[in-house]
Design an enzyme around this catalytic site. Structure first.
Site, PDB file in Angstrom:
ATOM      1  N   ASP A   1     -13.096 -68.790 -16.596  1.00  0.00           N
ATOM      2  CA  ASP A   1     -13.335 -69.349 -17.936  1.00  0.00           C
ATOM      3  C   ASP A   1     -13.055 -68.287 -18.991  1.00  0.00           C
ATOM      4  O   ASP A   1     -13.436 -67.124 -18.841  1.00  0.00           O
ATOM      5  CB  ASP A   1     -14.786 -69.839 -18.057  1.00  0.00           C
ATOM      6  CG  ASP A   1     -14.980 -70.781 -19.228  1.00  0.00           C
ATOM      7  OD1 ASP A   1     -15.266 -71.967 -19.003  1.00  0.00           O
ATOM      8  OD2 ASP A   1     -14.830 -70.325 -20.390  1.00  0.00           O
TER       9      ASP A   1
ATOM     10  N   THR B   1      -8.743 -87.392 -19.552  1.00  0.00           N
ATOM     11  CA  THR B   1      -9.561 -88.223 -20.434  1.00  0.00           C
ATOM     12  C   THR B   1      -8.982 -89.623 -20.603  1.00  0.00           C
ATOM     13  O   THR B   1      -7.763 -89.816 -20.481  1.00  0.00           O
ATOM     14  CB  THR B   1      -9.649 -87.533 -21.816  1.00  0.00           C
ATOM     15  OG1 THR B   1     -10.235 -88.422 -22.758  1.00  0.00           O
ATOM     16  CG2 THR B   1      -8.264 -87.142 -22.346  1.00  0.00           C
ATOM     17  N   ASP B   2      -9.850 -90.573 -20.943  1.00  0.00           N
ATOM     18  CA  ASP B   2      -9.365 -91.933 -21.250  1.00  0.00           C
ATOM     19  C   ASP B   2      -8.586 -91.976 -22.568  1.00  0.00           C
ATOM     20  O   ASP B   2      -7.876 -92.947 -22.846  1.00  0.00           O
ATOM     21  CB  ASP B   2     -10.533 -92.932 -21.275  1.00  0.00           C
ATOM     22  CG  ASP B   2     -11.624 -92.608 -22.292  1.00  0.00           C
ATOM     23  OD1 ASP B   2     -11.528 -91.570 -22.996  1.00  0.00           O
ATOM     24  OD2 ASP B   2     -12.588 -93.393 -22.390  1.00  0.00           O
ATOM     25  N   GLU B   3      -8.731 -90.918 -23.399  1.00  0.00           N
ATOM     26  CA  GLU B   3      -8.082 -90.951 -24.723  1.00  0.00           C
ATOM     27  C   GLU B   3      -6.561 -90.956 -24.635  1.00  0.00           C
ATOM     28  O   GLU B   3      -5.891 -91.297 -25.605  1.00  0.00           O
ATOM     29  CB  GLU B   3      -8.556 -89.770 -25.579  1.00  0.00           C
ATOM     30  CG  GLU B   3     -10.045 -89.788 -25.812  1.00  0.00           C
ATOM     31  CD  GLU B   3     -10.502 -88.964 -27.002  1.00  0.00           C
ATOM     32  OE1 GLU B   3      -9.666 -88.528 -27.802  1.00  0.00           O
ATOM     33  OE2 GLU B   3     -11.716 -88.759 -27.120  1.00  0.00           O
TER      34      GLU B   3
ATOM     35  N   TYR C   1      -5.427 -83.672 -29.789  1.00  0.00           N
ATOM     36  CA  TYR C   1      -6.149 -83.446 -28.525  1.00  0.00           C
ATOM     37  C   TYR C   1      -5.616 -84.352 -27.428  1.00  0.00           C
ATOM     38  O   TYR C   1      -5.216 -83.888 -26.354  1.00  0.00           O
ATOM     39  CB  TYR C   1      -7.658 -83.688 -28.720  1.00  0.00           C
ATOM     40  CG  TYR C   1      -8.400 -83.877 -27.410  1.00  0.00           C
ATOM     41  CD1 TYR C   1      -8.540 -82.831 -26.508  1.00  0.00           C
ATOM     42  CD2 TYR C   1      -8.929 -85.131 -27.060  1.00  0.00           C
ATOM     43  CE1 TYR C   1      -9.195 -83.009 -25.288  1.00  0.00           C
ATOM     44  CE2 TYR C   1      -9.582 -85.316 -25.848  1.00  0.00           C
ATOM     45  CZ  TYR C   1      -9.714 -84.253 -24.967  1.00  0.00           C
ATOM     46  OH  TYR C   1     -10.356 -84.430 -23.759  1.00  0.00           O
ATOM     47  N   SER C   2      -5.590 -85.671 -27.689  1.00  0.00           N
ATOM     48  CA  SER C   2      -5.205 -86.580 -26.599  1.00  0.00           C
ATOM     49  C   SER C   2      -3.726 -86.423 -26.252  1.00  0.00           C
ATOM     50  O   SER C   2      -3.338 -86.579 -25.096  1.00  0.00           O
ATOM     51  CB  SER C   2      -5.557 -88.030 -26.922  1.00  0.00           C
ATOM     52  OG  SER C   2      -5.055 -88.422 -28.169  1.00  0.00           O
ATOM     53  N   ALA C   3      -2.901 -86.059 -27.259  1.00  0.00           N
ATOM     54  CA  ALA C   3      -1.479 -85.828 -26.964  1.00  0.00           C
ATOM     55  C   ALA C   3      -1.318 -84.618 -26.052  1.00  0.00           C
ATOM     56  O   ALA C   3      -0.487 -84.622 -25.131  1.00  0.00           O
ATOM     57  CB  ALA C   3      -0.695 -85.632 -28.263  1.00  0.00           C
ATOM     58  N   SER C   4      -2.133 -83.577 -26.291  1.00  0.00           N
ATOM     59  CA  SER C   4      -2.020 -82.380 -25.442  1.00  0.00           C
ATOM     60  C   SER C   4      -2.517 -82.674 -24.026  1.00  0.00           C
ATOM     61  O   SER C   4      -1.962 -82.180 -23.047  1.00  0.00           O
ATOM     62  CB  SER C   4      -2.770 -81.199 -26.062  1.00  0.00           C
ATOM     63  OG  SER C   4      -4.170 -81.423 -26.049  1.00  0.00           O
ATOM     64  N   LYS C   5      -3.560 -83.501 -23.904  1.00  0.00           N
ATOM     65  CA  LYS C   5      -4.036 -83.881 -22.565  1.00  0.00           C
ATOM     66  C   LYS C   5      -3.005 -84.771 -21.869  1.00  0.00           C
ATOM     67  O   LYS C   5      -2.771 -84.643 -20.668  1.00  0.00           O
ATOM     68  CB  LYS C   5      -5.389 -84.619 -22.657  1.00  0.00           C
ATOM     69  CG  LYS C   5      -6.560 -83.768 -23.098  1.00  0.00           C
ATOM     70  CD  LYS C   5      -6.909 -82.648 -22.127  1.00  0.00           C
ATOM     71  CE  LYS C   5      -7.528 -83.138 -20.847  1.00  0.00           C
ATOM     72  NZ  LYS C   5      -8.008 -81.994 -20.005  1.00  0.00           N
TER      73      LYS C   5
ATOM     74  N   ASN D   1     -18.514 -88.362 -21.866  1.00  0.00           N
ATOM     75  CA  ASN D   1     -19.657 -87.831 -21.113  1.00  0.00           C
ATOM     76  C   ASN D   1     -20.776 -87.409 -22.056  1.00  0.00           C
ATOM     77  O   ASN D   1     -20.523 -87.035 -23.202  1.00  0.00           O
ATOM     78  CB  ASN D   1     -19.249 -86.574 -20.346  1.00  0.00           C
ATOM     79  CG  ASN D   1     -18.438 -86.845 -19.090  1.00  0.00           C
ATOM     80  OD1 ASN D   1     -18.580 -86.150 -18.103  1.00  0.00           O
ATOM     81  ND2 ASN D   1     -17.577 -87.845 -19.117  1.00  0.00           N
TER      82      ASN D   1
ATOM     83  N   LYS E   1     -20.380 -82.379 -30.530  1.00  0.00           N
ATOM     84  CA  LYS E   1     -20.058 -83.740 -30.109  1.00  0.00           C
ATOM     85  C   LYS E   1     -21.197 -84.665 -30.527  1.00  0.00           C
ATOM     86  O   LYS E   1     -22.336 -84.224 -30.712  1.00  0.00           O
ATOM     87  CB  LYS E   1     -19.854 -83.797 -28.585  1.00  0.00           C
ATOM     88  CG  LYS E   1     -18.827 -82.800 -28.035  1.00  0.00           C
ATOM     89  CD  LYS E   1     -17.408 -83.223 -28.272  1.00  0.00           C
ATOM     90  CE  LYS E   1     -16.384 -82.161 -27.890  1.00  0.00           C
ATOM     91  NZ  LYS E   1     -16.197 -81.948 -26.468  1.00  0.00           N
TER      92      LYS E   1
ATOM     93  N   TYR F   1     -19.223 -91.376 -38.829  1.00  0.00           N
ATOM     94  CA  TYR F   1     -17.890 -91.554 -39.406  1.00  0.00           C
ATOM     95  C   TYR F   1     -17.632 -93.045 -39.660  1.00  0.00           C
ATOM     96  O   TYR F   1     -17.909 -93.889 -38.783  1.00  0.00           O
ATOM     97  CB  TYR F   1     -16.806 -91.054 -38.447  1.00  0.00           C
ATOM     98  CG  TYR F   1     -16.838 -89.574 -38.099  1.00  0.00           C
ATOM     99  CD1 TYR F   1     -17.570 -88.650 -38.855  1.00  0.00           C
ATOM    100  CD2 TYR F   1     -16.106 -89.098 -37.011  1.00  0.00           C
ATOM    101  CE1 TYR F   1     -17.573 -87.302 -38.516  1.00  0.00           C
ATOM    102  CE2 TYR F   1     -16.101 -87.746 -36.681  1.00  0.00           C
ATOM    103  CZ  TYR F   1     -16.846 -86.859 -37.429  1.00  0.00           C
ATOM    104  OH  TYR F   1     -16.845 -85.525 -37.094  1.00  0.00           O
TER     105      TYR F   1
ATOM    106  N   HIS G   1      -8.872 -92.300 -36.364  1.00  0.00           N
ATOM    107  CA  HIS G   1     -10.016 -92.553 -35.475  1.00  0.00           C
ATOM    108  C   HIS G   1      -9.752 -93.721 -34.516  1.00  0.00           C
ATOM    109  O   HIS G   1      -9.588 -94.864 -34.951  1.00  0.00           O
ATOM    110  CB  HIS G   1     -11.229 -92.880 -36.363  1.00  0.00           C
ATOM    111  CG  HIS G   1     -12.537 -92.795 -35.674  1.00  0.00           C
ATOM    112  ND1 HIS G   1     -13.727 -92.957 -36.351  1.00  0.00           N
ATOM    113  CD2 HIS G   1     -12.879 -92.555 -34.384  1.00  0.00           C
ATOM    114  CE1 HIS G   1     -14.737 -92.829 -35.513  1.00  0.00           C
ATOM    115  NE2 HIS G   1     -14.243 -92.584 -34.311  1.00  0.00           N
TER     116      HIS G   1
END
Ligand code: NAD
Ligand code: DAU
Length: 358
Positions: A35, A136-138, A162-166, A192, A201, A219, A297
């Site tokens: 880590d 992730t589900d994103e 974030y989701s594009a990088s994942k 989670n 979060k 938001y 969002h």
């Protein structure tokens, strides 16, 4: 190859540290925990393991090729579980660079080093080895109210940096299996919550703010929906996929527990009203404040987890009601942990993210 050794990356973060604790409860496992200790990684999450000879902590970056190769050579793991990532959507909006570096370049580097290590293993060991990528589900994008839940074949449509990088890292994992035969597994999980989640979060932020009696920022109108899963159920799912998942396959993991953000925040407030009542009669819910929405969002996430349920027999053990109660209790009894992780530059993030929304 050491058949009981697992290399866990990102094991000082929220889900990673829960997973490391989980793994070490099973007798023979040895965990090498790599880590970088970014703002989200916290050695305190692992403090109880400081005397455990089966836990080897290494501070380092998954994007460092020579260090990762040397670690694989030294410890000869039978599996790698890759949690290491930048994981907060709001931070990916204000500063996407680190997300590309760790989530894309870092994951690529880990795959490249793993392929070389795996190619050099004896044939019998190559057959047993697994590389599990935690995603992730994103990556599937956003659902409308009436849409069916995400399955493993839902087309990718990531909406945030974030989701594009994942998504990019998931594609690399897929390619390393398809092209080189690396025995990979990918899991795509919903939101989670539980112990050791950094209070940026939604759930830990709301608990933390409520106890400080400051605004609980929601938001937009609070009607966005997430599918919540208690973290230990996610850890059990990863262990099931590691043990019995089919190489090259993807497994969706979800809590079957869709809630609007407003429902989540109101539930936390009512638990706190019972467990830690405010002076006077006011409910914590009076601190709820609607603020400017997150750009781009995603409206709703929902997971169809029938594949992992039918193939591997996994299903969540916690309901949202039981999990959220345990979570609030955990934060109430770990005030020193919260204090420790919210010192340092936490305040400057709060100002960056919420200053402009007021
Ligand atoms: P987290 O932000 O709490 O922890 C991430 C950990 O990775 C930290 O300990 C950090 O120090 C470490 N790290 C970051 N960059 C690194 C690098 N370059 N090299 C080595 N270590 C590095 O994240 P989390 O919420 O525990 O999520 C873990 C994984 O699960 C991520 O891959 C995330 O995309 C995925 N995931 C998270 C959720 C969720 O709801 N939190 C849901 C589904 C999937
Ligand atoms: O779906 C899985 C994903 O869940 C993971 O891949 C991510 O790593 C994880 O961070 C989480 O992403 P979200 O963006 O859904 O989680 P977050 O806790 O940031 O926000 C949950 C919802 O609450 C979302 O709709 C935004 C909203 N929200 C969040 C914060 C921080 C608020 O309304 N107010 C806030 O202050």
């Amino acid at each position: 190859m050491n058949k009981h050794t697992i290399l866990v990356t990102g094991g000082a973060g929220f889900i990673g540290s829960n997973f490391v604790h989980h793994c070490l409860m099973e007798n023979d496992n040895v965990v090498v925990n790599l880590d970088k200790l970014t703002y989200a990684g916290n050695y305190d999450n692992l403090r109880q393991l400081s005397q455990n000879a089966n836990h080897i902590f290494v501070r380092g970056d998954i994007a460092d090729p020579s260090m990762v190769s040397a670690l694989l050579e030294e410890h000869q793991p039978a599996a790698i579980v890759n949690f290491a990532a930048e994981s907060h959507v709001d931070r990916s909006i204000t500063g996407p660079d680190d997300f590309i570096q760790t989530n894309v370049v870092g994951s690529f580097n880990l795959l490249a080093a793993t392929l070389k290590y795996w190619n050099d293993l004896p044939t019998a060991d190559r057959a047993i080895f697994r590389f599990l990528h935690v995603s992730t589900d994103e990556v599937y994008g956003s659902l409308n109210e009436a849409d069916p839940a995400f399955t493993e074949t839902t087309p990718y449509a990531p909406n945030s940096p974030y989701s594009a990088s994942k998504a990019a890292s998931d594609h690399l994992v897929r390619a390393y299996h398809h092209t080189y035969g690396l025995p990979t597994l990918t899991t795509n999980c919903s939101n989670n919550y539980g112990p050791y989640q950094f209070p940026e979060k939604l759930i830990p932020l709301v608990i933390h703010n409520a106890l400080k009696e400051v605004d609980l920022p929601i938001y937009g109108d609070g009607s966005n929906v997430r599918d919540w899963l208690y973290v230990s159920d996610h850890c059990r799912a990863i262990l099931a996929v590691l043990a019995s998942g089919r190489p090259g396959e993807v497994y969706n993991i979800g809590g079957n527990s869709e809630k609007t953000n407003l429902e989540v925040v109101r539930t936390i407030c009512s638990i706190l009203d019972q467990l830690a009542p405010r002076a006077g009669d006011a409910s914590y819910a009076s601190l709820i404040t609607f603020v400017a929405d997150r750009p781009g969002h995603d409206r709703r996430y929902a997971i169809d987890a029938s594949k992992i349920r039918m193939e591997l027999g996994w299903h969540p053990q916690e309901t949202f009601a039981s999990g959220i109660h345990k979570t609030v209790q955990w934060y109430l009894s770990h005030a020193a942990w919260v204090e420790n992780v919210t010192s340092g530059n936490y305040q400057s993030w709060i100002e960056t993210n919420y200053g402009a929304r007021r």
